[in-house]
Scaffold this active site. Structure first.
Site, PDB file in Angstrom:
ATOM      1  N   ASP A 176      43.117  -8.801  28.416  1.00  0.00           N
ATOM      2  CA  ASP A 176      42.546  -7.700  28.265  1.00  0.00           C
ATOM      3  C   ASP A 176      41.257  -7.981  28.845  1.00  0.00           C
ATOM      4  OD1 ASP A 176      42.025 -10.177  27.239  1.00  0.00           O
ATOM      5  OD2 ASP A 176      40.075  -9.471  25.353  1.00  0.00           O
TER       6      ASP A 176
ATOM      7  N   ASP B 222      38.443  -9.552  29.621  1.00  0.00           N
ATOM      8  CA  ASP B 222      37.787 -10.760  29.448  1.00  0.00           C
ATOM      9  C   ASP B 222      38.592 -12.557  29.520  1.00  0.00           C
ATOM     10  OD1 ASP B 222      38.206 -11.328  26.441  1.00  0.00           O
ATOM     11  OD2 ASP B 222      36.326 -12.634  26.281  1.00  0.00           O
TER      12      ASP B 222
ATOM     13  N   SER C  47      34.765  -8.143  25.920  1.00  0.00           N
ATOM     14  CA  SER C  47      36.368  -8.394  25.915  1.00  0.00           C
ATOM     15  C   SER C  47      37.233  -7.109  26.180  1.00  0.00           C
ATOM     16  CB  SER C  47      36.276  -8.621  24.343  1.00  0.00           C
ATOM     17  OG  SER C  47      37.362  -9.615  23.845  1.00  0.00           O
TER      18      SER C  47
ATOM     19  N   ASP D 192      40.697 -13.434  26.837  1.00  0.00           N
ATOM     20  CA  ASP D 192      41.016 -13.641  25.911  1.00  0.00           C
ATOM     21  C   ASP D 192      42.260 -13.735  25.821  1.00  0.00           C
ATOM     22  OD1 ASP D 192      40.161 -11.833  24.600  1.00  0.00           O
ATOM     23  OD2 ASP D 192      39.007 -13.521  24.080  1.00  0.00           O
TER      24      ASP D 192
END
Length: 447
Positions: free
Chosen positions: A239, A241, A102, A243
């Site tokens: 960010d 990833d 992340s 999400d």
């Protein structure tokens, strides 16, 4: 073992998160989650990753762990976490795996799992996987081993899904997006441009080592400068990833997850999409959000910190919108997890539909000053039961009245207590927080 944290298994790749651990973890997860059988007698898994260099060897190890347990694997390559969750559902896979840490720096990595349908694992399933890892891996042989294939159209399917979920044209909006040199670098510009926006990309050249490096949703300075330099209407930051999503107004002001949720909640309430006129947030969301929602007749449901708890509450009662101050926002009709690109596109759609700047949209709520103090070296197990702490909290709450809030909670991972105070003025919040921190330090001191 305590492998799983709040969002999967994370650590420094090659030290904490080794190829051996990844293989055994995937093998154990396959044996817990791969319940259904398909033609040929094998279950199916979808595996994706962000662009970290370590994701390459971890993807190979995870794929080996799954296929050695008799699970067929579809590798979808570099895609956002919500894309892997979505593809797990539409491909009717038995499980999905995302390899990402992340917003963490490049040396870190992580492995998170999705059940059938693209949902995050309940605590009980994580515990079962950890327990299975205490046993020898369960390898199959011969024709029972899983087969591995690569999918080249995962990104296309995900972009089409985003466009279907956001049908308001975005033509006329000039947008700067910071992709954090992460998983959004390809699909975010594609989706926004196909929706009609004029897009300027920064942080969109991942090399495997620069993910989240002074960019993205945890470092907004570059985006703020780019928005003003480019004369853009808005900036969006993801960010690693993708999400999460935070935003920046035309004058460079930061818009956090609470403000984004306030805008989306009002939009959805007016269109009849906000189920039971309810918004789900964590206890850390700003009091200003709660007061604003009360003004417009929207109920706020609190959960513990962590997007998984937000999701549990949403799924249990069918609520449509929830999220965290960090910008992890869930639109349950279209996603089973937080989706930064979807969140950003829905925010842009609100701007486009109303024809007003983001700075004006966010006036629906006023952020109250929030002070957070971490008190270390104390017995956090007594924070909810100590009489002295209880008296200090009661006194602070009485002093703050309806325009302030106090929250004390023990850290889930460190020996500390978090003291959070909100008030109408920053100085007042700071004063009350410091006073409470002193009480916690004194009352809960370790012997």
């Amino acid at each position: 073992m305590g492998l799983f944290g709040t969002d999967g298994v994370r650590g420094v790749a090659g030290r904490d998160l080794t190829a051996d651990l990844a293989l055994r973890l995937a093998n154990a997860a396959a044996n817990e989650l791969a319940g259904s059988e398909r033609p040929g007698g094998r279950a199916l898994a979808v595996v994706g990753r962000d662009p970290r260099a370590s994701g390459e060897f971890l993807e190979a190890a995870v794929t080996a762990g799954l296929s050695s347990a008799g699970v067929d694997v579809i590798r979808v390559g570099v895609l956002p976490t919500p894309a892997v969750a979505y593809l797990t559902g539409v491909l009717e896979a038995d499980l999905g795996v995302m390899i990402s840490a992340s917003h963490n720096p490049a040396p870190d990595n992580g492995i998170k799992f999705f059940t059938a349908g693209g949902h995050k694992l309940p605590d009980a399933v994580e515990e079962a996987i950890e327990a299975r890892m205490e046993l020898p891996p369960d390898y199959v042989r011969g024709g029972h081993v899983g087969r591995v294939s690569d999918s080249g159209d995962g990104a296309d399917k995900y972009v089409a899904h985003l466009l279907h979920a956001v049908q308001q044209p975005l033509a006329g909006l000039r947008v700067v997006i910071d992709c954090a040199h992460g998983a959004a670098s390809d699909v975010a510009p594609r989706a926004l441009r196909q929706a009609g926006a004029d897009v300027v990309v920064i942080g969109g050249t991942p090399d495997g080592l620069n993910i989240n490096e002074d960019c993205g949703s945890t470092h907004l300075g570059l985006l703020q400068a780019a928005v003003t330099r480019e004369g853009a209407d808005v900036g969006l930051a993801f960010d690693g990833d993708a999400d999460r999503c935070l935003a920046v107004t035309a004058d460079g002001s930061v818009v956090d997850g609470d403000q984004i949720m306030a805008v989306l909640a009002v939009e959805m309430q007016e269109s009849g999409q906000l189920t039971q006129d309810t918004l789900v947030v964590t206890v850390m969301s700003n009091l200003g959000l709660r007061l604003a929602m009360r003004e417009v007749g929207i109920r706020v449901v609190d959960t513990p910190v962590g997007d998984r708890y937000v999701l549990e509450a949403m799924r249990q009662d069918g609520y449509a919108l929830g999220g965290e101050q960090s910008g992890h926002v869930v639109l349950l009709e279209h996603a089973t997890t937080g989706d930064g690109i979807l969140t950003g596109m829905r925010l842009l759609a609100a701007m486009s539909r109303r024809g007003i700047p983001l700075g004006d949209l966010t006036k629906v709520m006023t952020r109250l000053p929030q002070v957070l103090i971490n008190v270390r070296g104390v017995d956090k197990s007594r924070v909810d039961t100590d009489p002295g702490v209880a008296r200090a909290i009661a006194q602070a709450e009485s002093e703050l009245g309806q325009t302030g809030r106090v929250l004390l909670r023990s850290s889930g991972t460190e020996p500390l207590v978090r003291v959070m105070v909100e008030a109408a003025a920053h100085e007042h919040a700071q004063s009350v927080a410091e006073r409470l921190a002193t009480v916690v330090r004194t009352e809960l001191a370790l012997d």
